[in-house]
Scaffold this active site. Structure first.
Site, PDB file in Angstrom:
ATOM      1  CD  GLU A 173      -2.664   1.362   2.490  1.00 52.99           C
ATOM      2  OE1 GLU A 173      -2.903   2.516   2.902  1.00 52.99           O
ATOM      3  OE2 GLU A 173      -3.057   0.332   3.073  1.00 52.99           O
ATOM      4  CB  THR A 239      -5.466   2.911   5.317  1.00 50.24           C
ATOM      5  OG1 THR A 239      -5.270   1.598   4.770  1.00 50.24           O
ATOM      6  CG2 THR A 239      -5.592   3.921   4.192  1.00 50.24           C
TER       7      THR A 239
END
Length: 404
Positions: A173, A239
């Site tokens: 990510e 996140t």
């Protein structure tokens, strides 16, 4: 979603709590009292929207393309059980989580189906797939909250801010976010508050540009000039990082800019962005804090060993309890032996006599956002089997009857 991912125990508890607490104000765990053993089940845990969406799209890709080769760019999510199941259905992985290729690009053809995982991917890889003739967006499972970070980064770049990314630089990510942010703005990755303090010394002039290039080698965008690009900054994150750590990093950078530029011009140098953690990460971490309010003998956290969000839940539980990080009930060998993972040292451990003999034995139980609830059920049932004269599960579950 395959039916075998649906839970008849913890799933039922979750739904009952959702009905009684729709605004998510109550983060106290659910207590299951079997008499000789008690389980404290976290208020929030397990699959989030992004993970469920990614899994559903992956199985749909298999169903819709029975005569085509179906590939996953890398692990769909960081859960061994889910990824193994997808492989058993015929999906092949193009690379591992670190970006090492299993299947070379020239082995792919335009008829192949390639699924983008929930973590997203880099712009460079998207362009590579498109150059082969593969349709990228049809089975793109990138989590909406990851895309939200990309949009936040783009806006920061449009406002001439340099982007500081709180994340693990080798995580899929973060690699994807860095690729997208670098398109519009100078970008640098910090892993933790210690690295942030070093970056702050570069901002204040205590460390030189040469120091910056050595300290952050491989983690800054091409053409990054510390003297020019650290005068106006904003913070975003991977996140799944700890919310408290992200806030600490943002506050530290803000204080540094305040000291260097003064309060009157602070807004010109620091974008006070809101936290970019996803709702599920926030909920799961808040629910873990709720677990820490309990008195228990140990904690069991279920999830993939390379799962960032799960490792942070483990980190929180370790603050109070002896904590066992396992990826499935198979790691529990007996009441006298458990295999588990030390995420700090990336090592597999074996612990003897892990299950206390006191009555009642109190156990905290939770999981990461990429773990099916059925695995949590199976872990609880396996542990329960080591205790005698326990109350029937059906009797306890009657409390969680859901009216139609």
């Amino acid at each position: 979603m395959p039916v075998y991912y649906r839970s008849s125990i913890t799933g039922r508890i979750k739904e009952s709590r959702r009905i009684t607490d729709p605004r998510k104000k109550d983060f106290t765990p659910t207590k299951l009292d079997f008499g000789s053993v008690q389980f404290f089940i976290a208020r929030h845990f397990g699959f989030c929207y992004g993970v469920e969406n990614a899994i559903e799209i992956s199985y749909r890709a298999l169903e819709e393309n029975p005569d085509k080769r179906v590939f996953l760019l890398s692990q769909m999510i960081h859960n061994q059980e889910v990824n193994n199941d997808l492989v058993s259905k015929g999906i092949q992985f193009i690379m591992d989580t670190d970006g090492t290729q299993f299947i070379e690009w020239d082995a792919l053809n335009p008829d192949d189906i390639v699924i983008i995982p929930a973590f997203g991917t880099t712009i460079e890889i998207e362009k590579k797939l498109e150059s082969i003739g593969i349709e990228v967006q049809k089975y793109n499972t990138t989590c909406p909250f990851v895309e939200k970070v990309w949009k936040r980064s783009e806006k920061l770049g449009d406002d001439q801010h340099t982007i500081i990314i709180h994340g693990k630089h080798n995580h899929e990510e973060t690699r994807a976010t860095f690729s997208h942010s670098s398109k519009t703005a100078p970008s640098v990755i910090v892993k933790n508050i210690e690295e942030t303090r070093k970056l702050a010394k570069v901002i204040s002039g205590e460390l030189s540009s040469d120091d910056f290039y050595k300290l952050f080698d491989g983690r800054y965008s091409e053409g990054f000039d510390p003297k020019q690009h650290l005068s106006r900054v904003g913070v975003v994150n991977q996140t799944t990082m700890l919310a408290t750590e992200t806030q600490e990093i943002a506050d530290y950078i803000k204080q540094t800019m305040l000291e260097v530029y003064g309060e009157a011009s602070l807004k010109e140098h620091f974008a006070d962005t809101r936290d970019t953690l996803c709702y599920a990460t926030n909920d799961n971490q808040d629910a873990t804090y709720g677990l820490l309010e309990e008195e228990a003998d140990l904690a069991i956290v279920v999830g993939g060993y390379n799962s960032s969000n799960t490792s942070h839940i483990v980190e929180l539980c370790e603050r109070k309890f002896p904590t066992y990080f396992i990826n499935s009930p198979n790691e529990i060998k007996s009441e006298g032996e458990i295999y588990h993972f030390d995420y700090h040292n990336k090592a597999n451990l074996t612990t003897k006599q892990w299950l206390p003999k006191n009555t009642p034995t109190k156990i905290v139980l939770t999981s990461g956002a990429s773990c099916p609830d059925t695995l949590v059920d199976d872990v609880m049932l396996k542990v329960l089997s080591y205790f005698k004269e326990v109350k029937p599960l059906e009797a306890l579950m009657a409390e969680f009857e859901i009216s139609e």
